[in-house]
Design an enzyme around this catalytic site. Structure first.
Site, PDB file in Angstrom:
ATOM      1  N   ASP A 447       2.961  -1.865 -11.312  1.00 61.15           N
ATOM      2  CA  ASP A 447       2.967  -2.500  -9.996  1.00 61.15           C
ATOM      3  C   ASP A 447       3.163  -4.008 -10.176  1.00 61.15           C
ATOM      4  O   ASP A 447       3.013  -4.535 -11.277  1.00 61.15           O
ATOM      5  CB  ASP A 447       1.639  -2.265  -9.273  1.00 61.15           C
ATOM      6  CG  ASP A 447       1.539  -0.838  -8.746  1.00 61.15           C
ATOM      7  OD1 ASP A 447       2.590  -0.225  -8.536  1.00 61.15           O
ATOM      8  OD2 ASP A 447       0.419  -0.354  -8.552  1.00 61.15           O
ATOM      9  N   ASP A 751      -2.623   1.722  -7.724  1.00 58.25           N
ATOM     10  CA  ASP A 751      -3.898   1.365  -7.115  1.00 58.25           C
ATOM     11  C   ASP A 751      -4.157   2.087  -5.800  1.00 58.25           C
ATOM     12  O   ASP A 751      -5.295   2.161  -5.342  1.00 58.25           O
ATOM     13  CB  ASP A 751      -3.987  -0.149  -6.888  1.00 58.25           C
ATOM     14  CG  ASP A 751      -2.821  -0.688  -6.066  1.00 58.25           C
ATOM     15  OD1 ASP A 751      -2.054   0.133  -5.516  1.00 58.25           O
ATOM     16  OD2 ASP A 751      -2.673  -1.911  -5.980  1.00 58.25           O
ATOM     17  N   ASP A 755      -0.521   6.720  -4.778  1.00 60.64           N
ATOM     18  CA  ASP A 755      -0.068   6.643  -6.169  1.00 60.64           C
ATOM     19  C   ASP A 755      -0.600   7.807  -7.008  1.00 60.64           C
ATOM     20  O   ASP A 755      -0.182   7.979  -8.153  1.00 60.64           O
ATOM     21  CB  ASP A 755      -0.526   5.329  -6.813  1.00 60.64           C
ATOM     22  CG  ASP A 755       0.243   4.134  -6.296  1.00 60.64           C
ATOM     23  OD1 ASP A 755       1.438   4.300  -5.986  1.00 60.64           O
ATOM     24  OD2 ASP A 755      -0.339   3.045  -6.181  1.00 60.64           O
TER      25      ASP A 755
END
Length: 1020
Positions: A447, A751, A755
């Site tokens: 990310d 997070d 996901d």
């Protein structure tokens, strides 16, 4: 308790009423009195420190028995029956029971909770609630005791056989030599076996305790609550009955409770009920929230009604016994290797047994005095049995040495050690297999927000229409626009604003993005959150959606007009807009040129690494009378209110960390929800992209494009992609699947709740400890506690370190296995005797298994590990380098030991006992010196960094001291003779040759392809 009375003066309320109107007057007074009583009751419930007497007992309501101790500082005491009722109707989702009790607000009043500001939260109040209602912990099954691991060790078949042999040996020895000396042989085996069992049990016991400790740490999640009007994060274990908890997508419900308020709240109760469909929660039909469930959509607040063992989750968890004997893939591979080597050892031991028995019964063996041991028909049965037991013991001990049972132990030790150290390095391992798998990772999909960046966001840019307004924005914007911005920020948010009592400081809570926008609105635009909420009522909320990347709110002002406000990704919001406001409040059309200009503004901010958030507004005119408007938010024809640019600076050192990964052969791919221009700017800043790489080279794609590729196109392009912008969780999952199909070992950071599929699909799932939701953490293998990409690199180093340490131990142990097997087999076949006795072989086994594992499995990671390429999926466990090293050392040891066995007496002029002691001592010292060689399999300097591993030096020192004791002081126990200084020098001199030998051998190049594959190729 005192009662509350209310007097109503009817004449005061109804002046100048004539007598003919008595009936109407009576009816009016009755209605007014009832309304006044209900109004008074609401005030009593709302006042935190006002005495509450409860409701009259009717068919609809049950009287609440509340006792108040005047010295308890507002501490309420519910009767046991009322406590049980609350716990029971929440646990059973009994809506009728809740209604009979008086509803949610009455439960809150009974628990002395202010539904807006929470409980007082002082130490006395918290302590009282914990004593009265219990703590939010559950009773765990008793951990396995040390005695359990001792019993497990004694269940080993080889250990049992050795104990039986030792028992017989003691019996026959005492019969032959008496109590004074007859127990030595058997007793020595007993002591050696108990020593091996003790070391193994202590290691397993400590590892079990370590895993229990890490398990409790991983369960200690943070919960957002409000106490005394202030929002704060506390441990789940600190939750008490009466707390008001804030919940958002991805949160785990920390205790049983009741829904207070919120929007679009849906929870996943599959962990409790097995049902995969989300359950909608509201205040009327289903206000019940059970501990252990997960929030999958919306947000809300709940009132905690029961904690710990009083919840269904607590009852269930207390009955679950967590098994820490999880086998990792590497342990499974090592077990197969152990089994294969063990079969070879069993075959050799059986041959040795047959040879020794045949030689004994044919009279080819002699005792210590040189006399023949067996005479047919003349040798006593006891002596025969004693000899047979001795031969069986020797054969069984060969099996003990041959079977490398230390391999699984080494894996366990290195994993336990690395887990503990990784915790200190801000990485919490949830699944053991991740430690070793991470070392093989070839690609990391990461990310952006919070991982590559600091996640410390601030609004640094603001555009109103086509005009940039920054300084004195509050005074340069018309009042109408300012009000719309206040509504768009203050009502369409999951964050909160809290003013401290001094009113000089303001606290902001929520996600970093929400906090940045709220801080800007309050400090720069003068937004008053409390006044805003008083003047507006929220009708419906569309929570943030990772697909549409926006959130919306439907609200009504005091004037009755219904407004819709949207907030989200700037280009997404722009698509919904047909108009925009300028700074004077004039609405203007967005024509083609205007839209292009606004897109240029967005791209310009994105190119400066700013996250662009836009606000849009609309009014809803057609409202049906059935409230249908509550379920619809206008999505087109909106007016653009403004665009803000939020800066989230890159983390210090992230570029160095990315470069280290690339140098280590690990490819980095950034997967983000930001637009292409922001993503590209951040990727260049972090070193993931070079300035020359752009959209035309296929290095940067949008999630929608990747999604729309055909399968063949995705497989062809996926390895070239460095940045995926505007991606959804499904796009991330697709990328992971494609990369794994291409043979890569993929690590993924995530997070959010969405996901979870990608984290589960990846070989290693890495969740974020600060911004990560509980759903993401549960789906992951490792939690990055500081959300820092540099920590991901540290995890990569630890993964390679674990793999390398295990390989070191394999090389070391197989050297001992091969040497011991060949020496004993050749000596038994040719001379009819084994030079290393059962006790001596058990001592060697202890050195190479337990102590060797401790010494070699605890090396810390070095930067050298990142100079190697990743092993990937296909690399064999025993590499060509390892084969080269172990074969060279084993051949040297075999040659020296056999020379000592057959020529030692004549070379050194010693008797058999001293010769055998020389063989034993030299063999052990060879292993000690070879431990140093095993530290560095490829590097010639084996002493580099040795002082950093004090445990290694301590174990080597302990081994040498114990060896001296075995040789010099335990003659009867170890069947040794004392050696003089010259003989010790000979043993050390022979053993130390292994160091220059290793240096020379490491100069020999080896092919990259595994030896076994080369052999197969030649044979075919």
């Amino acid at each position: 308790m005192s009662d509350v009375y209310t007097q109503i003066d009817c004449d005061e309320f109804l002046p100048n009423v004539r007598k003919p109107q008595k009936k109407w007057r009576l009816a009016y007074i009755t209605i007014y009195a009832v309304r006044a009583l209900f109004s008074l009751n609401k005030e009593l419930v709302a006042k935190k420190k006002q005495l509450y007497t409860g409701l009259l007992r009717t068919q609809s309501y049950a009287a609440i028995d509340i006792e108040l101790n005047s010295n308890a500082n507002d501490q309420v005491v519910l009767s046991n029956e009322d406590r049980k009722n609350i716990v029971q109707f929440v646990k059973e989702k009994n809506l009728d029971g809740l209604t009979r009790f008086g509803g949610i607000l009455h439960v809150a009043a009974a628990l002395r909770t202010d539904v807006d500001n929470g409980i007082s939260g002082n130490d006395k109040d918290i302590g009282y609630r914990r004593d009265a209602f219990g703590s939010n912990t559950y009773q765990k099954p008793q951990p396995k005791s040390f005695f359990h691991f001792v019993l497990e060790a004694f269940k080993d078949t080889i250990i049992i056989i050795l104990l039986v042999c030792a028992t017989f040996s003691i019996g026959f020895g005492i019969e032959e030599h008496g109590w004074k000396e007859g127990w030595y042989d058997g007793g020595s085996i007993f002591i050696a076996v108990f020593l091996v069992v003790a070391v193994s049990s202590v290691s397993n016991f400590r590892q079990s305790r370590q895993f229990d400790k890490l398990s409790s740490i991983s369960s200690n999640i943070q919960v957002n609550i409000v106490r005394d009007g202030r929002r704060r994060n506390i441990s789940i274990y600190d939750i008490v009955v009466g707390d008001v908890v804030f919940l958002k997508i991805g949160d785990q419900i920390p205790a049983d409770g009741l829904f207070l308020n919120g929007h679009s709240l849906q929870i996943d109760e599959s962990s409790m009920t097995g049902e995969s469909e989300p359950v909608e929660v509201d205040s009327s039909r289903n206000p019940f929230m059970l501990s252990g469930a997960k929030v999958v959509d919306g947000y809300g607040r709940m009132l905690v009604t029961s904690v710990g063992m009083n919840t269904a989750w607590g009852e269930m968890m207390s009955s679950i016994n967590r098994d820490t004997n999880e086998l990792t893939p590497l342990q499974v591979r090592l077990n197969k290797l152990t089994s294969y080597i063990g079969n070879i050892g069993l075959s050799v031991a059986f041959l040795v047994l047959v040879v020794l028995l045949v030689r004994y019964f044919t009279g080819h063996t002699v005792d210590m005095n040189g006399k023949r041991e067996f005479f047919a028909g003349k040798t006593k049965v006891g002596n025969v049995m004693n000899a047979i037991v001795r031969i069986i013991s020797d054969a069984v001990t060969i099996v003990v040495v041959a079977i490398p049972e230390g391999l699984p132990l080494a894996v366990t030790l290195t994993l336990a050690y690395s887990m503990k150290r990784m915790m200190a390095d801000q990485a919490m391992v949830r699944k053991l297999s991740a430690c070793e798998t991470m070392g093989a990772a070839t690609i990391i999909c990461t990310d952006k927000t919070g991982t590559l960046t600091l996640n410390q966001m601030t609004v640094t840019d603001f555009w109103l229409g086509q005009e940039r307004i920054w300084e004195d924005a509050k005074f340069r914007i018309s009042q109408e626009i300012l009000e719309l911005l206040h509504q768009g920020v203050g009502l369409n948010t999951t964050g909160t604003v809290y003013k401290l009592s001094s009113e000089l400081l303001t606290e902001f809570s929520g996600s970093p993005t929400e906090k940045a926008i709220l801080q800007w609105a309050v400090l720069e635009l003068g937004m008053d959150m409390e006044e805003l909420k008083r003047s507006c009522s929220i009708l419906h909320v569309e929570t943030f959606n990772s697909q549409k990347k926006r959130s919306g709110v439907l609200m009504r002002k005091d004037d009755g007009i219904i407004h819709v406000h949207w907030k989200g990704a700037a280009e997404m919001i722009l698509q919904m807009c047909s108009y925009y406001y300028d700074s004077t409040g004039v609405v203007k059309d967005i024509d083609e040129n205007g839209r292009q200009r606004l897109m240029q503004i967005i791209e310009g901010m994105a190119a400066k690494s700013l996250r662009c958030i836009a606000f849009a507004h609309g009014e809803i005119i057609n409202v049906n009378n059935n409230g249908g408007v509550h379920n619809m938010l206008k999505e087109d024809g909106l007016t653009l209110v403004g665009i803000v640019g939020i800066k989230d600076p890159c983390r210090p050192g992230v570029k160095t960390a990315v470069e280290a990964c690339i140098d280590a052969g690990v490819n980095i791919k950034m997967v983000t929800g930001d637009n292409v221009f922001t993503a590209r700017a951040i990727a260049i800043e972090c070193g993931i992209l070079k300035p020359g790489q752009d959209l035309n080279h296929g290095a940067v794609v949008e999630g929608v494009d990747f999604r729309n590729y055909t399968l063949d196109e995705r497989m062809e392009k996926v390895e070239k992609i460095a940045v995926m912008a505007r991606s959804s969780p499904f796009d991330k999952l697709l990328m992971v699947q494609c990369l794994r199909q291409k043979g890569h070992v993929v690590a993924v950071t995530g997070d959010g709740t969405n996901d979870a599929p990608a984290l589960k699909e990846a070989d290693i799932g890495l969740s974020m400890g600060i911004q990560g939701t509980e759903v993401a953490k549960e789906s992951s293998d490792i939690v990055i506690l500081d959300d820092n990409f540099a920590t991901v690199v540290t995890v990569l180093k630890w993964g390679r370190c674990v793999y390398t340490n295990i390989q070191k131990f394999i090389q070391f142990q197989l050297t001992v296995n091969v040497a011991a097997l060949v020496i004993n087999f050749i000596a038994a076949v040719s001379a009819g005797d084994v030079p290393l006795t059962a006790v001596q072989l058990l001592w060697v086994n202890l050195i190479m298994d337990s102590l060797g594992a401790l010494a070699l499995a605890t090396d810390r990671p070095t930067d050298d590990l990142l100079e190697k390429k990743p092993v990937g999926r296909t690399e064999p466990l025993i590499t060509n380098v390892m084969w080269r090293n172990l074969i060279a050392q084993a051949l040297y040891q075999i040659s020296v030991m056999l020379i000592l066995q057959f020529k030692g007496k004549s070379i050194f002029g010693v008797n058999d006992s001293v010769k055998n002691t020389l063989i034993f001592n030299t063999f052990v010292l060879c292993q000690v010196f070879n431990e140093f060689n095993a530290r560095k399999m490829e590097k010639k300097n084996v002493f580099k960094g040795i002082y950093k591993n004090k445990l290694f030096l301590a174990i080597v020192g302990i081994t040498i001291v114990l060896q001296v004791v075995m040789v010099e002081f335990l003659k009867k126990f170890a069947n040794t003779e004392r050696l003089n200084w010259g003989q010790w020098g000979i043993c050390i001199g022979i053993a130390v040759v292994s160091w220059p030998l290793a240096w020379i051998v490491k100069c020999i190049p080896v092919p990259d392809k595994p030896f076994l594959s080369l052999l197969k190729k030649k044979m075919s």
